[in-house]
Scaffold this motif. Structure first.
Motif, PDB file in Angstrom:
ATOM      1  N   CYS B 370       0.836  -1.207   0.000  1.00 54.33           N
ATOM      2  CA  CYS B 370       0.000   0.000   0.000  1.00 54.33           C
ATOM      3  C   CYS B 370       0.865   1.249   0.000  1.00 54.33           C
ATOM      4  N   GLY B 371       2.014   1.188   0.685  1.00 54.36           N
ATOM      5  CA  GLY B 371       2.928   2.330   0.755  1.00 54.36           C
ATOM      6  C   GLY B 371       3.427   2.717  -0.629  1.00 54.36           C
ATOM      7  N   ILE B 372       3.874   1.720  -1.400  1.00 54.89           N
ATOM      8  CA  ILE B 372       4.384   1.996  -2.744  1.00 54.89           C
ATOM      9  C   ILE B 372       3.274   2.581  -3.613  1.00 54.89           C
ATOM     10  N   LEU B 373       2.086   1.978  -3.508  1.00 57.06           N
ATOM     11  CA  LEU B 373       0.938   2.443  -4.280  1.00 57.06           C
ATOM     12  C   LEU B 373       0.632   3.906  -3.981  1.00 57.06           C
ATOM     13  N   ILE B 374       0.591   4.246  -2.694  1.00 57.25           N
ATOM     14  CA  ILE B 374       0.175   5.602  -2.320  1.00 57.25           C
ATOM     15  C   ILE B 374       1.255   6.618  -2.673  1.00 57.25           C
ATOM     16  N   PHE B 375       2.533   6.185  -2.703  1.00 53.63           N
ATOM     17  CA  PHE B 375       3.593   7.111  -3.106  1.00 53.63           C
ATOM     18  C   PHE B 375       3.305   7.661  -4.499  1.00 53.63           C
ATOM     19  N   PHE B 376       3.000   6.745  -5.436  1.00 55.98           N
ATOM     20  CA  PHE B 376       2.750   7.180  -6.807  1.00 55.98           C
ATOM     21  C   PHE B 376       1.490   8.025  -6.896  1.00 55.98           C
ATOM     22  N   ILE B 377       0.445   7.621  -6.152  1.00 58.23           N
ATOM     23  CA  ILE B 377      -0.795   8.389  -6.185  1.00 58.23           C
ATOM     24  C   ILE B 377      -0.554   9.810  -5.689  1.00 58.23           C
ATOM     25  N   ALA B 378       0.127   9.924  -4.550  1.00 62.36           N
ATOM     26  CA  ALA B 378       0.366  11.241  -3.953  1.00 62.36           C
ATOM     27  C   ALA B 378       1.227  12.085  -4.891  1.00 62.36           C
ATOM     28  N   PHE B 379       2.223  11.427  -5.476  1.00 62.86           N
ATOM     29  CA  PHE B 379       3.151  12.149  -6.370  1.00 62.86           C
ATOM     30  C   PHE B 379       2.411  12.713  -7.577  1.00 62.86           C
ATOM     31  N   PHE B 380       1.581  11.862  -8.213  1.00 61.32           N
ATOM     32  CA  PHE B 380       0.902  12.347  -9.420  1.00 61.32           C
ATOM     33  C   PHE B 380      -0.236  13.305  -9.103  1.00 61.32           C
ATOM     34  N   TRP B 381      -0.883  13.122  -7.934  1.00 62.43           N
ATOM     35  CA  TRP B 381      -2.017  13.988  -7.589  1.00 62.43           C
ATOM     36  C   TRP B 381      -1.533  15.365  -7.133  1.00 62.43           C
ATOM     37  N   GLN B 382      -0.574  15.379  -6.200  1.00 70.27           N
ATOM     38  CA  GLN B 382      -0.143  16.644  -5.621  1.00 70.27           C
ATOM     39  C   GLN B 382       1.191  17.118  -6.193  1.00 70.27           C
ATOM     40  N   GLY B 383       1.835  16.332  -7.035  1.00 74.46           N
ATOM     41  CA  GLY B 383       3.073  16.731  -7.690  1.00 74.46           C
ATOM     42  C   GLY B 383       4.256  16.936  -6.753  1.00 74.46           C
ATOM     43  N   SER B 384       4.234  16.292  -5.592  1.00 72.43           N
ATOM     44  CA  SER B 384       5.343  16.470  -4.658  1.00 72.43           C
ATOM     45  C   SER B 384       5.867  15.107  -4.216  1.00 72.43           C
ATOM     46  N   ALA B 385       7.141  14.828  -4.572  1.00 81.01           N
ATOM     47  CA  ALA B 385       7.741  13.558  -4.175  1.00 81.01           C
ATOM     48  C   ALA B 385       7.888  13.484  -2.652  1.00 81.01           C
ATOM     49  N   THR B 386       8.187  14.625  -2.031  1.00 75.07           N
ATOM     50  CA  THR B 386       8.344  14.635  -0.574  1.00 75.07           C
ATOM     51  C   THR B 386       7.032  14.244   0.104  1.00 75.07           C
ATOM     52  N   LEU B 387       5.936  14.849  -0.396  1.00 69.70           N
ATOM     53  CA  LEU B 387       4.632  14.494   0.176  1.00 69.70           C
ATOM     54  C   LEU B 387       4.390  12.993  -0.005  1.00 69.70           C
ATOM     55  N   GLY B 388       4.760  12.486  -1.189  1.00 71.86           N
ATOM     56  CA  GLY B 388       4.629  11.043  -1.436  1.00 71.86           C
ATOM     57  C   GLY B 388       5.379  10.227  -0.414  1.00 71.86           C
ATOM     58  N   VAL B 389       6.621  10.648  -0.111  1.00 74.63           N
ATOM     59  CA  VAL B 389       7.422   9.913   0.871  1.00 74.63           C
ATOM     60  C   VAL B 389       6.772   9.985   2.251  1.00 74.63           C
ATOM     61  N   VAL B 390       6.331  11.176   2.639  1.00 73.61           N
ATOM     62  CA  VAL B 390       5.702  11.335   3.959  1.00 73.61           C
ATOM     63  C   VAL B 390       4.485  10.420   4.080  1.00 73.61           C
ATOM     64  N   VAL B 391       3.597  10.476   3.078  1.00 74.26           N
ATOM     65  CA  VAL B 391       2.368   9.695   3.156  1.00 74.26           C
ATOM     66  C   VAL B 391       2.678   8.194   3.130  1.00 74.26           C
ATOM     67  N   SER B 392       3.594   7.779   2.246  1.00 76.07           N
ATOM     68  CA  SER B 392       3.814   6.346   2.111  1.00 76.07           C
ATOM     69  C   SER B 392       4.553   5.789   3.330  1.00 76.07           C
ATOM     70  N   LEU B 393       5.516   6.552   3.851  1.00 82.76           N
ATOM     71  CA  LEU B 393       6.224   6.105   5.054  1.00 82.76           C
ATOM     72  C   LEU B 393       5.237   6.003   6.231  1.00 82.76           C
ATOM     73  N   SER B 394       4.356   7.004   6.354  1.00 79.41           N
ATOM     74  CA  SER B 394       3.372   6.994   7.439  1.00 79.41           C
ATOM     75  C   SER B 394       2.452   5.788   7.309  1.00 79.41           C
ATOM     76  N   LEU B 395       2.005   5.529   6.078  1.00 79.96           N
ATOM     77  CA  LEU B 395       1.073   4.430   5.883  1.00 79.96           C
ATOM     78  C   LEU B 395       1.726   3.094   6.247  1.00 79.96           C
ATOM     79  N   LEU B 396       3.001   2.925   5.812  1.00 73.88           N
ATOM     80  CA  LEU B 396       3.719   1.689   6.158  1.00 73.88           C
ATOM     81  C   LEU B 396       3.735   1.483   7.672  1.00 73.88           C
ATOM     82  N   ILE B 397       4.179   2.521   8.383  1.00 75.10           N
ATOM     83  CA  ILE B 397       4.322   2.380   9.840  1.00 75.10           C
ATOM     84  C   ILE B 397       2.960   2.184  10.516  1.00 75.10           C
ATOM     85  N   THR B 398       1.964   2.990  10.106  1.00 78.25           N
ATOM     86  CA  THR B 398       0.674   2.876  10.792  1.00 78.25           C
ATOM     87  C   THR B 398       0.009   1.529  10.509  1.00 78.25           C
ATOM     88  N   LEU B 399       0.219   0.973   9.318  1.00 72.28           N
ATOM     89  CA  LEU B 399      -0.399  -0.319   9.033  1.00 72.28           C
ATOM     90  C   LEU B 399       0.222  -1.413   9.898  1.00 72.28           C
TER      91      LEU B 399
END
Lengths: 452, 452
Positions: B370-399
């Protein structure tokens, strides 16, 4: 002699007897054990002793033990037995247990697996496999004793004695007429209490309740629960008696159906137990989670469309998780009531409408109480009466809608003949998330000027 | 004669017979009906016919019918019968059914209610009520036939015949020694098959499995399921046989326990079914909801403490519902696996550790995918790789944490002898909400400079 020994102590005795080759000792232990206990001991034995233990069991006992094992162990053990012995065991197995073992096999593998069986037994199992899963046709056993209506009680008991080893030890004999149609039932107790010269006709109970080969297992469970039967007869399209379903299978069905409801309500994925491997469990759960991830992003995009509102009044964010969470929670509560209710009885349109009305009432009462509570909390925490009104009005509306969604969605699925439990808790929760955010932000934007 | 009539048609026949005073006709119908069906018909009858219908039933049949009714209807009907007849019915009722009817009564009301009963029957029920609810002592019936070990098969059958009307129609006779201690069991089938002059000693099965009066009903259900028993004997502290628990009670227990698990998992509140009134249902659900409301506000206050971060990067808000939701969902999935697993077997330390390890693995696999999936989604939706990393890292840990919380919390409750199902789905969901927000915002604040 073995009454007070633990499982482990008995296992040790078995190992000792096997090592020292004391067949008589071993036989004595085996005679006093239930098949379930023998299966436990078999599982506990070191691998090198397993084959030797099996050699000491007669075919009927071996069959009983095999029927207590898990499918994987069953297949492994049957392989160990060699062609000749395993064919005998397959012939001897209850046909419902055998059918359940065959469930996951491909048709070719099945043919090969059963190749050593007697033609007669094979064709019975083959017929069973043509019925849909989870129907009476799959659960029934043909190991029952039927009697004719003109028999005397003595003749019935004699027939029972002849077929004793073969038949399931269940409390009833079923009575058929000359066309093999089911016409009555008589219990062992009736036989014990009757005069031995009486005709079965006059002892039997004629209003016998039966199910069709196509009856769903949940329906059978309801009948058995209702009437406290030990077994129920199964008839085909022409009312001809073809088998019986016994209460022990039904107890398993009830447990299995409850587990399925819980799995679906929690979207936990099919058939995950303590022994499932992590990778397998993860991939069984993933499909739902990925779907829910996308639905979760819909919530996100709703929030993003209210970006301006949020930037102006950040305090709105603080109540978001509470409103979304509460809506999800009430929805899950309603869902659970509907799903379990449906599992114990069928419902018609009238009951549905009554239920929807009831849940609307529940939502309204809960909404008003929680709404008043949150007004004061919001007011004292953020010092804004307007914010209080926005949050409490939103909570009232979302709780009513959440409750209704948790009721109406599973009922609609039920009407469409889809198992309502697929409207899993997480799905309802996520849908309710979206509802609640839309309502919350819409109401907030009405009051935006006063909030700023 | 009545085989093919529907419920409604039979009800009409009954009404006709009652109106025209045709006692014989009525008796014929009654003879062919199961108690459950008679109870249905009783419920369907217009009020004016109810009393007259009851007058036509003999005490034993009346008792059977009453036992099929709901508690409220039972009490109402017993009142209708008048003192004398109702006392006879109470004497005749299965003592487990009577005990369950008395469950909700105050001690004084109970004394008054039972005042007409025979001393002997009254004292049996009184003793039963001293055992804790949901134990063998409450579920057992004393309506069983015991035999002595020195009896012949003929004597055993004679005794069975004498007590036939009195005893539950269950497949076994229990064998006791001179001190009334349980020493064996013999089935009706064994009796039918044995020679009538054989001694019970030599026919009986000595390794009889019994439970204590204090054994929990879930444990009894497990034994019955395991061994496919129709009934299980209950002994007191001195091994003296005091009753039996029959499979029909256990089927009810299994259904009830599954419903309770679902109620608790969904925090649906106790005993809400389709007939519960809205106000009652609302107040049964409210306690959990109010608790969850406050826990939801904790999430809010966590968000408010990150107010500054949020104001700088509003896009962070868009992923909040997805992260919180996903963590809740995985937690619920794990919880369901644990709760249902515990209901079917006891688990020890070793199994617990293995299970926690497995769920950690599941969380990690799900988290990574799910982390890898959300990285790409966040990156393409909001255009920020950093945001992608934040969201995907958070999702990995919280899951991972969500999965572990859903496993460890119910296991800890189980160790503390608290029913793990009280860690209801909504509770786990709400706790996981809090975890996930803290982790998300903490990670986001590390990357705050790059995000802006």
């Amino acid at each position: 002699m073995f009454q007070n020994l633990t499982e482990d102590q008995i296992t040790l005795l078995v190992i000792k007897a096997l090592k020292e080759g004391k067949k008589k000792e071993l036989q004595k232990i085996i005679d006093e054990l239930h098949p379930y206990d023998m299966a436990l001991i078999y599982n506990n034995l070191p691998d090198k002793h397993k084959s030797r233990f099996l050699l000491n069991l007669s075919i009927p006992i071996l069959t009983d033990v095999i029927q207590e094992l898990e499918h994987d162990t069953q297949l492994e053990l049957i392989k160990k037995l060699g062609k000749e012995k395993s064919s005998k065991v397959l012939d001897d197995m209850d046909n419902d247990d055998l059918a359940s073992l065959l469930d996951d096999m491909s048709p070719e593998k099945m043919k090969q697996f059963l190749s050593g069986m007697k033609e007669e037994e094979f064709s019975i199992v083959e017929t069973m496999m043509t019925y849909p899963p989870e129907t009476a046709g799959r659960l029934m056993t043909n190991r029952f004793v039927w009697i004719r209506n003109y028999y005397s009680v003595r003749e019935a008991v004699d027939k029972l004695k002849t077929f004793a080893d073969y038949a399931e030890t269940i409390n009833y004999l079923y009575v058929i007429d000359e066309h093999h149609k089911l016409v009555g039932v008589v219990s062992y107790r009736d036989l014990l209490l009757a005069d031995i010269n009486e005709r079965i006709d006059s002892v039997m109970y004629a209003r016998v309740i039966s199910v069709s080969v196509y009856t769903d297992q949940e329906e059978i469970a309801r009948l058995i629960e209702r009437y406290d039967f030990l077994a129920i007869p199964v008839v085909d399209e022409d009312d001809i008696l073809v088998g019986i379903v016994t209460f022990d299978d039904i107890l398993d069905v009830v447990i299995q159906e409850a587990n399925e409801d819980i799995e679906k309500l929690s979207a936990a994925g099919k058939a995950i137990d303590f022994d499932t491997k992590a990778v397998v469990a993860a991939f069984r759960r993933l499909p739902w989670l990925i779907l829910l991830l996308f639905i979760g992003l819909v919530s996100g995009s709703i929030i993003s469309s209210f970006e301006e509102t949020l930037q102006k009044v950040v305090a709105l964010t603080f109540f978001m998780p509470m409103i979304a969470g509460m809506t999800g929670n009430t929805g899950t509560q309603s869902l659970a009531v509907v799903v379990r209710g449906l599992s114990s009885k069928d419902i018609d349109m009238k009951t549905s409408i009554k239920l929807i009305g009831r849940e609307f009432g529940v939502g309204a009462i809960i909404g008003m109480i929680c709404g008043i509570l949150i007004f004061f909390i919001a007011f004292f925490w953020q010092g804004s009466a307007t914010l209080g009104v926005v949050v409490s009005l939103s909570l009232l509306i979302t709780l009513v809608i959440g409750t209704l969604a948790g009721t109406v969605i599973p009922l609609m699925l039920y009407k469409l003949n889809i198992d309502p439990a697929v409207a899993s808790g997480p799905l309802i929760t996520t849908i309710n998330d979206i509802f609640s955010l839309v309502i919350y932000f819409t109401i907030a934007s009405w009051f935006l000027h006063q909030l700023m």
